[in-house]
Design an enzyme around this catalytic site. Structure first.
Site, PDB file in Angstrom:
ATOM      1  N   LYS A  86     115.229  19.203  19.345  1.00  9.50           N
ATOM      2  CA  LYS A  86     116.563  19.729  19.665  1.00  9.50           C
ATOM      3  C   LYS A  86     116.900  20.859  18.694  1.00  9.50           C
ATOM      4  O   LYS A  86     116.829  20.677  17.473  1.00  9.50           O
ATOM      5  CB  LYS A  86     117.609  18.615  19.542  1.00  9.50           C
ATOM      6  CG  LYS A  86     117.438  17.508  20.571  1.00  9.50           C
ATOM      7  CD  LYS A  86     118.440  16.393  20.362  1.00  9.50           C
ATOM      8  CE  LYS A  86     119.867  16.811  20.679  1.00  9.50           C
ATOM      9  NZ  LYS A  86     120.796  15.636  20.598  1.00  9.50           N
TER      10      LYS A  86
HETATM   11  O1  G3P Z   1     123.862  14.176  21.158  1.00 10.14           O
HETATM   12  C1  G3P Z   1     124.903  15.092  21.169  1.00 10.14           C
HETATM   13  C2  G3P Z   1     126.052  14.789  22.069  1.00 10.14           C
HETATM   14  O2  G3P Z   1     125.755  13.721  22.878  1.00 10.14           O
HETATM   15  C3  G3P Z   1     127.366  14.661  21.377  1.00 10.14           C
HETATM   16  O3  G3P Z   1     128.105  13.586  21.822  1.00 10.14           O
HETATM   17  O4  G3P Z   1     129.921  11.926  21.725  1.00 10.14           O
HETATM   18  O5  G3P Z   1     129.430  13.312  19.716  1.00 10.14           O
HETATM   19  O6  G3P Z   1     130.488  14.342  21.712  1.00 10.14           O
HETATM   20  P1  G3P Z   1     129.571  13.297  21.202  1.00 10.14           P
END
Ligand code: G3P
Length: 224
Positions: A86
């Site tokens: 990533k």
């Molecule tokens: O893996 C990155 C993405 O899923 C971020 O998720 O829940 O932190 O907005 P969140």
């Protein structure tokens, strides 16, 4: 078929969901790993044991320079698993994506907040694109619309990149993007659990059990 991932470093929850869902693997990010207080190597080893087979793992670089990201991507790719690296789709990250792809390494462009940003990452060769649906919504944007626009741009330009939608706070967001025909999605464990947790389900199943017992006692279906 859509690739289904869990966005977590929680091994126990991964074991739980791997029993009832066809998980392709796990996505992590630096925040998820920092919260779990367990590094990438230990996490991947335990996740491999938990999932068995050949799961796909998405792990993020933490370097901040082009050269650093490219070298870190190379090292992540050498780990003894099916790794996707990533890389944030920033100006620096896009440069790193171009160079990393030139080495034949699988890349997911992450931290995507707009369709045009994701489109550029796809042009740079990213294999996966991770638009942050809930975070876009939380900024008064429309996460589902961004995913729809991005999918349209990919289709119109016949780009092979797959949208791996990320950042969800509820099942509605997940359903809306899945209806667009995206090829991959990663869910946090609470949203994954909510996918099959309609409040009417358990009472319906309990009623079946009650009715059966009244009529046939402890007999099983094939014994009746
Ligand atoms: O893996 C990155 C993405 O899923 C971020 O998720 O829940 O932190 O907005 P969140």
């Amino acid at each position: 078929m859509i690739e289904l991932y869990l966005d977590t470093a929680d091994v126990a929850q991964t074991k739980r969901f791997n029993q009832c869902l066809p998980l392709q693997g796990i996505t992590t990010n630096p925040t998820i790993l920092a919260k779990s207080k367990q590094g990438l190597n230990e996490t991947l080893k335990e996740m491999q044991d938990a999932l068995g087979g050949k799961p796909r793992f998405h792990a993020q670089v933490v370097s901040t320079s082009i050269e650093g990201m490219v070298e870190e991507a190379r090292q992540i790719n050498e780990l003894p698993y099916d790794m996707v690296v990533k890389i944030p789709a920033t100006e620096t990250g896009l440069a790193a994506i171009k160079l990393t792809k030139a080495q034949g390494i699988k890349v997911l462009a992450t931290a995507i907040y707009s369709a045009q940003q994701g489109f550029l990452a796809a042009l740079c060769g990213a294999d996966y694109l991770a638009p942050y649906v809930n975070r876009i919504d939380a900024l008064n944007g429309n996460g589902v619309e961004v995913v729809a626009d991005l999918q349209l741009l990919l289709d119109q330009n016949q780009l092979p990149a797959k949208i791996l939608a990320a950042s969800f706070k509820n099942t509605q967001q997940a359903m809306e993007v899945m209806k667009l025909g995206i090829e991959a999605i990663t869910l946090p464990v609470d949203v994954a659990a909510a996918m099959f947790a309609h409040p009417a389900v358990e009472p319906a199943v309990a009623q079946f059990g009650h009715d059966w017992k009244q009529a046939f006692g402890d007999k099983l279906s094939f014994e009746s």
